[in-house]
Design a protein around this motif. Sequence first.
Motif, short mmCIF file in Angstrom:
data_model
loop_
_atom_site.label_atom_id
_atom_site.label_comp_id
_atom_site.label_asym_id
_atom_site.label_seq_id
_atom_site.Cartn_x
_atom_site.Cartn_y
_atom_site.Cartn_z
N SER A 1 -11.85 -0.10 -1.95
CA SER A 1 -11.96 -1.28 -2.81
C SER A 1 -10.64 -1.67 -3.46
CB SER A 1 -13.01 -1.03 -3.90
OG SER A 1 -12.63 0.08 -4.68
N SER A 2 -9.55 -1.09 -3.00
CA SER A 2 -8.26 -1.31 -3.65
C SER A 2 -7.62 -2.63 -3.23
CB SER A 2 -7.29 -0.17 -3.33
OG SER A 2 -6.90 -0.20 -1.98
N LEU B 1 -2.94 -2.63 9.72
CA LEU B 1 -3.36 -1.42 9.02
C LEU B 1 -4.83 -1.51 8.61
CD1 LEU B 1 -0.33 -0.63 6.68
CD2 LEU B 1 -1.04 0.61 8.72
N GLN B 2 -5.22 -2.68 8.14
CA GLN B 2 -6.62 -2.88 7.76
C GLN B 2 -7.52 -2.68 8.97
OE1 GLN B 2 -7.57 -6.42 5.47
NE2 GLN B 2 -5.49 -6.49 4.67
N GLN B 3 -7.12 -3.21 10.10
CA GLN B 3 -7.92 -3.07 11.31
C GLN B 3 -8.05 -1.59 11.72
OE1 GLN B 3 -6.43 -5.11 14.76
NE2 GLN B 3 -8.40 -4.98 15.81
N LEU C 1 -3.18 7.39 -4.30
CA LEU C 1 -4.34 7.42 -3.42
C LEU C 1 -4.66 8.83 -2.93
CD1 LEU C 1 -3.69 4.15 -1.40
CD2 LEU C 1 -5.54 4.57 -3.04
N LYS C 2 -3.65 9.68 -2.81
CA LYS C 2 -3.90 11.09 -2.45
C LYS C 2 -4.76 11.76 -3.51
CE LYS C 2 0.10 12.67 0.15
NZ LYS C 2 1.28 13.52 -0.01
N ILE D 1 0.81 -1.21 0.00
CA ILE D 1 0.00 0.00 0.00
C ILE D 1 0.84 1.27 0.00
CG2 ILE D 1 -0.32 0.16 2.51
CD1 ILE D 1 -3.32 0.88 1.82
N GLU D 2 2.01 1.21 0.65
CA GLU D 2 2.85 2.40 0.70
C GLU D 2 3.37 2.81 -0.68
OE1 GLU D 2 5.49 -1.10 2.10
OE2 GLU D 2 3.43 -0.45 2.41
N HIS D 3 3.33 1.90 -1.65
CA HIS D 3 3.76 2.22 -3.01
C HIS D 3 2.74 3.09 -3.74
CE1 HIS D 3 6.56 -1.53 -3.16
NE2 HIS D 3 7.03 -0.56 -2.39
#
Length: 115
Positions: free
Chosen positions: A64-65, A75-77, A55-56, A48-50
């Motif tokens: 939905s990604s 992170l999801q939690q 995403l910004k 996700i950090e990539h």
Amino acid sequence: MHYSVPDAYVGKIIFTKIYSHKVLYYYDNTKIAEHERIYGLNEWSIKIEHYLNTLKKKPGALPSSAALNQADLRLQQIYYTYYTTKEKEFIELLQYIGIVGIQKMLDAIEKLRKI
């Protein structure tokens, strides 16, 4: 097999080193990404950090990604507990986690829960 690299390198020529257990990506002799190697057809390893810059620009794409779906379960939690419908704020949090690390964030959340 597909592996993500930071979105700033999309369209650029990068150097790849493939080992039996990991895949490394370099740009201009600097390591830009590392993944555990995956085997199989049509599999993706996405970090996700990539995708923070992307995403910004499109924060509504976050829920939905595939990037969120494959993100660290912690992170999801955090997202599903505190940031559902607050994607912009969660993306800012991800940037901060990139600086201080996930454990410091989890510790801060635990302190706040106790208060």
